[in-house]
Design an enzyme around this catalytic site. Structure first.
Site, PDB file in Angstrom:
ATOM      1  N   LYS A  48      49.837  17.232  47.764  1.00 47.98           N
ATOM      2  CA  LYS A  48      49.126  16.216  46.968  1.00 47.98           C
ATOM      3  C   LYS A  48      48.570  15.131  47.886  1.00 47.98           C
ATOM      4  CE  LYS A  48      49.788  12.554  43.593  1.00 47.98           C
ATOM      5  NZ  LYS A  48      50.400  12.118  42.353  1.00 47.98           N
ATOM      6  N   HIS A  80      33.117  59.264  39.310  1.00 52.70           N
ATOM      7  CA  HIS A  80      33.154  58.423  38.113  1.00 52.70           C
ATOM      8  C   HIS A  80      34.505  58.521  37.400  1.00 52.70           C
ATOM      9  CE1 HIS A  80      28.986  57.280  38.480  1.00 52.70           C
ATOM     10  NE2 HIS A  80      28.732  58.534  38.790  1.00 52.70           N
TER      11      HIS A  80
END
Ligand code: FAI
Length: 521
Positions: free
Chosen positions: A144, A282
């Site tokens: 922070k 595919h």
């Protein structure tokens, strides 16, 4: 990376508290030589001191002993005020001076090994004890306060730390990046703890499904594009290895579609205990076969549909031999993936510039599958041929003569291979190889027609047919019997089973029921 000298912050004082002590001595020595004062916890301080580097123990700083078996060490305002003071603010600097607290410029922390402790099969009390409290508090506080403090959570960063210390400190951009890494570190840690509570330790019910689904992924790389060129895409990894972390031994960068097809190919190849090769396009097999060795399996798989195999993705469930590599090098192939490559095999494959050669160890292992849907996700247990109905010993003979062991093995191969085909799926097999595949149709009749047409008259005759789900009417089955298949395996369970069985009996075709379905979408 260019350094912004305006925002560089010198490092004069560091707080070091690490469970994983890899590289600690060199870090401590380097920091000390650069004039950095070190403050540290229990055994971290012990190791630094043993390396001959001066260090202040946290308890000397706080005037409070580490206690409760280490549950309270750094949880003290003298520590946290030193981490959290925003040194850009005069008011914070003044308060620190009034309180007699010196600020930290660098915090180096890594956390108790919670995940590893759970994985080791430790008792719940031992797992709970490995939930780090003071560590994440320091990491989050320092992250922070990145305008004033640099936070480091991985020994892999120690080299960067020493380089930065020697060159005057980290600039703001570097401190922001370190803070981002630190928040990811604590977020992943908390997800692991929350998941353990939800899955195991404090499951809300006995459904077997956690009340909370947490997952953390790290971006591995940005892909050129997604399923289509107008879609951006990237690959993320969850740290468990598998295809996402496969080693690429040769070839162009993997594409999004390469990944999805390779995933389907591995899923298909690892369904079989024998040497197996699956060729995928595919996400559907254009050939799948088992053989005495992988080269034979490949020849049989390729023969199923050589036209479609052009530009396919190949998965092998055994090491790739030079013989197999020679065969594959003759055919345009997008990807080959295997657990290993015998000496010389990669070199043979590498003759083709574009083929991607991947090494991914072991069978696909995800125990569950998550599928995103709009506004949520579906989670299901992974289908791995684990049902009773996947074992021919549990099949029911619905009609016709019982098959011999060899014939039953043929039908069992068809059943397993059919699972790799998108629904509605019909697969014809002969000699341990698919010979005709009907995939992805919205009715079973069309799938049957496709499988028969692809096989051709000769191969369809005497073949073994599998259907991923029951025949709702006799029509689909009749396409197969008309083509002369020898036997059919299907789940059974239709309200019209009687009619379907009657049609098989009339055609003199053996039919088994598995009682298990394998939809694959
Ligand atoms: N409770 C605390 O105040 C506390 N402060 C730091 N730790 C952890 O203790 C470990 C280091 O301890 P040691 O230096 O004794 O090996 C680090 O993993 C750090 O994250 C703590 N331990 C757990 O919560």
């Amino acid at each position: 990376m260019s350094v912004n000298t305006d925002t560089v912050k010198p490092i004069r004082r560091a707080l070091v508290s690490v469970y994983d002590k890899t590289g600690l001595e060199d870090l401590a020595r380097g920091l000390h030589e650069a004039g950095v004062e070190l403050v540290s916890t229990g055994s971290t301080a012990g190791k630094i001191a043993a390396a001959g580097v001066p260090v202040t123990k946290v308890e000397e700083l706080t005037g409070f002993p580490e206690c409760l078996d280490g549950r309270v060490k750094t949880l003290h305002p003298r520590v946290h005020a030193g981490i959290l003071a925003d040194l850009r603010l005069e008011s914070h600097r003044e308060q620190l001076a009034e309180l007699g607290v010196e600020p930290f410029d660098l915090v180096v922390v890594n956390l108790y090994p919670f995940r590893e402790t759970v994985a080791s099969g430790a008792t719940p009390d031992e797992c709970v004890e490995q939930i780090d409290i003071g560590g994440p508090s320091m990491v989050r506080a320092a992250a922070k306060n990145h305008p004033s403090v640099a936070i480091v959570t991985s020994p892999e960063r120690y080299g960067d730390v020493l380089a930065a210390v020697r060159s005057g400190g980290f600039d703001l951009t570097a401190r922001k990046r370190l803070a981002g890494e630190a928040f990811r570190h604590t977020a992943a840690y908390d997800v692991a703890v929350a998941s353990w509570f939800a899955d195991d330790y404090a499951a809300a019910d006995d459904s077997g499904f956690p009340g909370f689904l947490g997952a953390t992924y790290e971006r591995n790389n940005v892909l050129r594009y997604g399923e289509n060129p107008h879609q951006g895409a990237a690959l993320y990894v969850d740290g468990t290895g598998g295809l996402a972390e496969a080693e690429q031994l040769h070839g162009k960068e993997m594409s999004y579609n390469n990944y999805t097809d390779t995933d389907a190919a591995r899923r298909a190849a690892y369904d079989h205990d024998e040497p197996c090769v699956a060729i995928i396009k595919h996400a559907n097999p254009c050939g799948i076969a088992i053989g005495a060795d992988v080269a034979e399996a490949h020849r049989k798989a390729h023969a199923c549909d050589p036209l479609s195999a052009f530009g396919g993705v190949i998965a092998v469930n055994r090491p790739v031999t030079v013989e197999l590599a020679e065969q594959v090098a003759e055919i345009f192939t997008e990807v080959i993936v295997a657990p290993a490559y015998e000496d010389g095999a990669v070199e043979v494959l590498a003759r083709k510039k574009n083929i991607r050669v991947l090494r991914a160890e072991g069978a696909p292992a995800n125990p569950v599958e998550v599928k995103p849907i709009d506004g949520g996700a579906l989670l299901q247990v992974t289908d791995r041929l684990q049902a009773d109905g996947d074992d021919p010993a549990n099949w029911t003979l619905a009609t016709g003569d019982a098959l011999s062991d060899g014939e039953l093995a043929e039908l069992s191969f068809a059943w397993k291979a059919c699972r790799a085909v998108k629904s509605n799926a019909i697969l014809l097999a002969k000699d341990g190889a698919s010979v005709g595949v009907g995939m992805g149709q919205v009715n079973r009749v069309d799938s049957a027609k496709l499988a028969v047409e692809r096989a051709g008259e000769e191969r369809a005759r005497g073949s073994y047919a599998a259907s991923d789900a029951f025949f709702p009417f006799p029509d689909g089955l009749e396409i197969l019997t008309a083509a002369g298949v020898k036997a059919v395996v299907q789940p059974g369970g239709s309200v019209r089973d009687e009619l379907v069985v009657e049609a098989a009996a009339k055609a003199g075709v053996t039919m088994y029921f598995t009682g298990t379905r394998h939809f694959f979408h």
